[in-house]
Write a protein that holds these residues in place. Structure first.
Motif, short mmCIF file in Angstrom:
data_model
loop_
_atom_site.label_atom_id
_atom_site.label_comp_id
_atom_site.label_asym_id
_atom_site.label_seq_id
_atom_site.Cartn_x
_atom_site.Cartn_y
_atom_site.Cartn_z
N LEU A 254 6.67 10.03 -2.51
CA LEU A 254 5.30 10.47 -2.14
C LEU A 254 4.06 9.96 -3.31
N VAL A 255 4.69 9.85 -4.74
CA VAL A 255 3.72 9.34 -5.54
C VAL A 255 3.49 7.89 -5.15
N HIS A 256 4.57 7.09 -4.91
CA HIS A 256 4.06 5.64 -4.60
C HIS A 256 3.22 5.50 -3.45
N ALA A 257 3.47 6.48 -2.46
CA ALA A 257 2.59 6.34 -1.05
C ALA A 257 1.50 6.69 -1.34
N GLY A 258 1.12 7.66 -2.33
CA GLY A 258 -0.26 7.98 -2.91
C GLY A 258 -0.89 6.67 -3.60
N PHE A 259 0.06 6.15 -4.17
CA PHE A 259 -0.50 4.51 -4.93
C PHE A 259 -0.92 3.78 -3.97
N VAL A 260 -0.27 3.54 -2.94
CA VAL A 260 -0.75 2.84 -1.66
C VAL A 260 -1.80 2.98 -1.15
N VAL A 261 -2.22 4.43 -0.78
CA VAL A 261 -3.21 4.84 -0.17
C VAL A 261 -4.47 4.82 -0.95
N ARG A 262 -4.40 4.89 -2.42
CA ARG A 262 -5.32 5.07 -3.37
C ARG A 262 -5.61 3.59 -3.85
N GLU A 263 -4.65 2.63 -3.39
CA GLU A 263 -4.61 1.35 -3.97
C GLU A 263 -4.81 1.29 -5.33
N ASP A 264 -3.89 2.03 -5.89
CA ASP A 264 -3.82 1.92 -7.22
C ASP A 264 -3.32 0.87 -7.84
N ALA A 265 -3.83 0.54 -8.99
CA ALA A 265 -3.35 -0.94 -9.69
C ALA A 265 -1.92 -0.78 -10.22
N ARG A 266 -1.62 0.35 -10.63
CA ARG A 266 -0.28 0.70 -11.36
C ARG A 266 0.84 0.23 -10.39
N LEU A 267 0.52 0.16 -9.08
CA LEU A 267 1.30 -0.33 -8.06
C LEU A 267 1.93 -1.88 -8.51
N GLU A 268 1.14 -2.47 -9.11
CA GLU A 268 1.40 -3.97 -9.25
C GLU A 268 2.59 -4.10 -10.10
N ARG A 269 2.99 -3.23 -10.86
CA ARG A 269 4.27 -2.97 -12.05
C ARG A 269 5.33 -2.61 -11.56
N LEU A 270 5.29 -1.97 -10.11
CA LEU A 270 6.54 -1.28 -9.32
C LEU A 270 7.26 -2.39 -8.68
N PRO A 271 8.46 -1.97 -8.35
CA PRO A 271 9.10 -2.93 -7.30
C PRO A 271 8.53 -2.79 -6.05
N GLU A 272 9.08 -3.92 -5.14
CA GLU A 272 8.63 -4.32 -3.87
C GLU A 272 8.51 -3.14 -2.92
N ARG A 273 9.82 -2.33 -3.20
CA ARG A 273 9.96 -0.90 -2.30
C ARG A 273 8.98 0.09 -2.48
N ALA A 274 8.34 0.16 -3.46
CA ALA A 274 7.10 1.02 -3.92
C ALA A 274 6.01 0.61 -2.94
N HIS A 275 5.97 -0.59 -2.76
CA HIS A 275 4.74 -1.05 -1.97
C HIS A 275 4.82 -0.71 -0.41
N ARG A 276 5.75 -0.25 -0.15
CA ARG A 276 6.32 0.02 1.44
C ARG A 276 6.32 1.58 1.70
N ALA A 277 6.09 2.32 0.52
CA ALA A 277 6.37 3.86 0.60
C ALA A 277 5.34 4.45 1.71
N TRP A 278 4.13 4.06 1.76
CA TRP A 278 3.25 4.78 2.66
C TRP A 278 3.91 4.31 4.10
N ASP A 279 4.17 3.14 4.34
CA ASP A 279 4.69 2.72 5.61
C ASP A 279 5.94 3.65 5.98
N ARG A 280 6.66 3.84 5.01
CA ARG A 280 7.83 4.52 5.28
C ARG A 280 7.63 6.17 5.79
N VAL A 281 6.62 6.66 5.05
CA VAL A 281 6.38 7.90 5.47
C VAL A 281 5.66 8.14 6.58
N VAL A 282 4.99 6.99 7.03
CA VAL A 282 4.17 7.15 8.64
C VAL A 282 5.37 6.85 9.49
N GLU A 283 6.27 6.02 9.22
CA GLU A 283 7.41 5.78 9.85
C GLU A 283 8.16 7.05 10.41
#
Length: 427
Positions: free
Chosen positions: A45-74
Motif C-alpha cells: 500500500l505504501v508503494h501504491a501510494g507512491f505510484v498514485v502520488r507520483e512520488d519521486a522516491r519511487l525511482e529508487r525502488l525496484p521495478e515491482r514497487a512501480h506496479r504496486a497500484w496495478d496489483r491493488v486495482v487487480e
C-alpha cells in the motif's frame, strides 16, 4: 464480482492505524462475508501510494514497487465478493488530477471516498511527532504544519490533516452521497470510531472481531524531546526515509520511547489559533458541500491538552528517560545477540513483545540466517571440489611413480592397471 469500492484516503493521525489493524485482523472473515481488504501487505500500500502520488522516491525502488497500484486495482476487480476497501492514509496528499486518475481505474464500480478526521488542535502535535520520527530537530513550539503549497510530499501538514481539503480533491467528481467524512470521537472507546467508519463503509451488518491488542505509537512530552535531541546528533548513515523509518521510527520511537512516557504535550497559542481557524473553515466547507458526515463535526473543533511543550521539560527529567532508553536498548541488543529472550528475562521480553523492534530483529535474523545458509552451501561445495582434486592428485602421483620405475623392474600388467584406475577415478 466487486460492485463497490471504498477508498479510505486519510487523514493521517485520525485513528487510521486502529482502523487498519481491525481490517487486517479480520481480513479472512471479511473476505468470507464478501468484503475485500485490498493490499496484501502494508508495504504494498505504501508503494501504491507512491505510484498514485507520483512520488519521486519511487525511482529508487525496484521495478515491482512501480506496479504496486496495478496489483491493488487487480485485486479489487478480481474479487468475487461485493465490496472492496482500500485504506492508506497518505493517499490524502494526492493532487486532484492524481486522485481523479486513481479513481478512474474503478470505472463501472460504485466508488466511495472516506476521509477520517479529528480534533485539529491535537493533530498539530501528532503531526510534529511523525516528523520527529524522520529526523526533524525543530522544537514543537517553533514548528508549523506545512501548507498546501508543498503538494503531495507534505505528508504531515494541513494538506493531509484538513478534511475539507482532502475531500475536495478526492471527491470532486463523485456524488455527495459517495463522499464520507468520519470524525474521531474526542475520548471514549475505540469502538465508537469503528462504528462510525463501519457506517460509512456499509459494514455495520458484518461480523467483526475488535479484540486486537493496543498499538502504542505516541510519544509523551519527555520521550519526544529525547528523540528530538537524538536527531540533533550526527547519525551517519541513518539518512533517507528507509533508514530513518527503520531506526528512528520503528526501533527507537515505537520500540522503546513510546513505552516510557505518556505525558500529554501542549501547543502554543499561535498553533492553537491556526488550528481553530482551519477547523472552522473545514466544518463550514463540509456542511456547504453536503458530504455524508458520520459522527459529530464538533469533534473537529481545535482544542489543546493541558501540558508542557517538550522543549520545556527540565534536563533532569530528560536524563531519566534517556537512561531508561539506554537500558531498554541494551536489553534488546542482548536478546538479539542471543537470538531469543532468555528464560530469566521474561519481563523484558514481555515489554518488548509485539513491538516493531522485534519484527525488525526477526527480519534481520532471517536475512542473516539465509546468508549463512548460502555461504555454508558454497563452502561445502568448495570442500567437496577440493577433496576430488586431492584424490586426482594422489592418483596421478601413483601413476607417475609407476612410470618412473626403471623399465627392468616394471610389471606391464601393473602399469596397465594403474592407467585404468587413473582414467576411471580421476578423469
Amino acid at each position: 464480482m466487486t460492485r463497490r469500492v471504498y477508498m479510505h484516503v486519510g487523514s493521517p493521525k485520525s485513528g487510521t492505524t486502529y482502523l487498519q489493524r481491525v481490517l487486517r485482523h479480520n481480513r479472512d472473515g471479511l473476505a468470507e462475508q464478501g468484503v475485500l481488504v485490498a493490499g496484501r501487505t502494508h508495504v504494498e500500500l505504501v508503494h501504491a501510494g507512491f505510484v498514485v502520488r507520483e512520488d519521486a522516491r519511487l525511482e529508487r525502488l525496484p521495478e515491482r514497487a512501480h506496479r504496486a497500484w496495478d496489483r491493488v486495482v487487480e485485486q479489487v476487480h478480481d474479487f468475487p465478493g461485493d465490496t472492496a476497501i482500500i485504506s492508506y492514509e497518505l493517499l490524502a496528499g494526492a493532487r486532484r488530477r492524481q486522485a481523479r486518475a486513481a479513481l478512474a481505474r474503478f470505472d463501472g464500480l460504485e466508488t466511495h471516498v472516506v476521509v477520517t478526521t479529528r480534533d485539529l488542535g491535537r493533530a498539530v502535535s501528532s503531526a510534529w511527532q511523525e516528523r520527529l520520527k524522520f529526523a526533524l530537530d525543530v522544537p514543537l513550539g517553533q514548528w508549523q504544519p506545512p501548507g498546501e503549497s508543498l503538494g503531495p510530499r507534505a505528508e504531515w501538514g494541513w494538506r493531509t490533516m484538513d478534511p475539507a481539503s482532502v475531500a475536495d480533491r478526492w471527491g470532486a467528481d463523485l456524488p455527495v452521497e459517495q463522499v464520507h467524512v468520519v470524525t474521531a470521537p474526542r475520548g471514549g472507546p475505540p469502538r465508537e470510531l469503528w462504528d462510525r467508519f463501519a457506517a460509512a463503509c456499509d459494514l455495520l451488518d458484518i461480523d467483526i472481531d475488535l479484540a486486537i491488542p493496543p498499538a502504542n505509537e505516541s510519544l509523551g512530552a519527555k520521550a519526544a524531546e529525547v528523540l528530538r535531541k537524538v536527531n540533533e546528533q550526527e547519525l551517519g548513515p541513518i539518512r533517507g526515509a528507509r533508514e530513518q523509518s527503520r531506526w528512528l521510527r520503528d526501533t527507537l520511537a515505537h520500540g522503546v520511547l513510546a513505552g516510557l512516557d505518556d505525558e500529554p504535550m501542549g501547543i502554543t497559542e499561535a498553533q492553537l489559533a491556526e488550528a481553530e481557524a482551519r477547523a472552522r473553515a473545514a466544518v463550514a466547507r463540509i456542511r456547504e458541500a453536503g458530504w455524508q458526515v458520520h459522527g459529530d463535526l464538533d469533534d473537529v473543533t481545535a482544542t489543546r491538552r493541558d501540558g508542557r511543550l517538550p522543549e520545556e521539560v527540565p534536563a533532569e527529567e530528560l536524563l531519566d528517560v534517556a537512561v531508561r532508553t539506554i537500558a531498554r536498548l541494551l536489553l534488546e541488543l542482548r536478546e538479539a545477540s542471543l537470538g531469543a529472550a532468555p528464560a530469566d528475562d521474561t519481563s523484558a521480553a514481555e515489554r518488548l513483545r509485539g513491538s516493531v523492534v522485534v519484527d525488525v530483529r526477526g527480519r534481520r535474523a532471517r536475512a542473516v540466517l539465509d546468508d549463512l545458509t548460502a555461504r555454508l552451501g558454497a563452502a561445502e561445495k568448495e570442500l567437496q571440489d577440493g577433496r576430488r582434486l586431492h584424490e586426482r592428485v594422489a592418483a596421478l602421483t601413483d601413476l607417475v611413480n609407476e612410470l618412473l620405475v626403471p623399465t627392468a623392474q616394471q610389471d606391464g600388467e601393473r602399469l596397465r592397471q594403474a592407467l585404468r584406475t587413473y582414467r576411471s577415478e580421476s578423469l
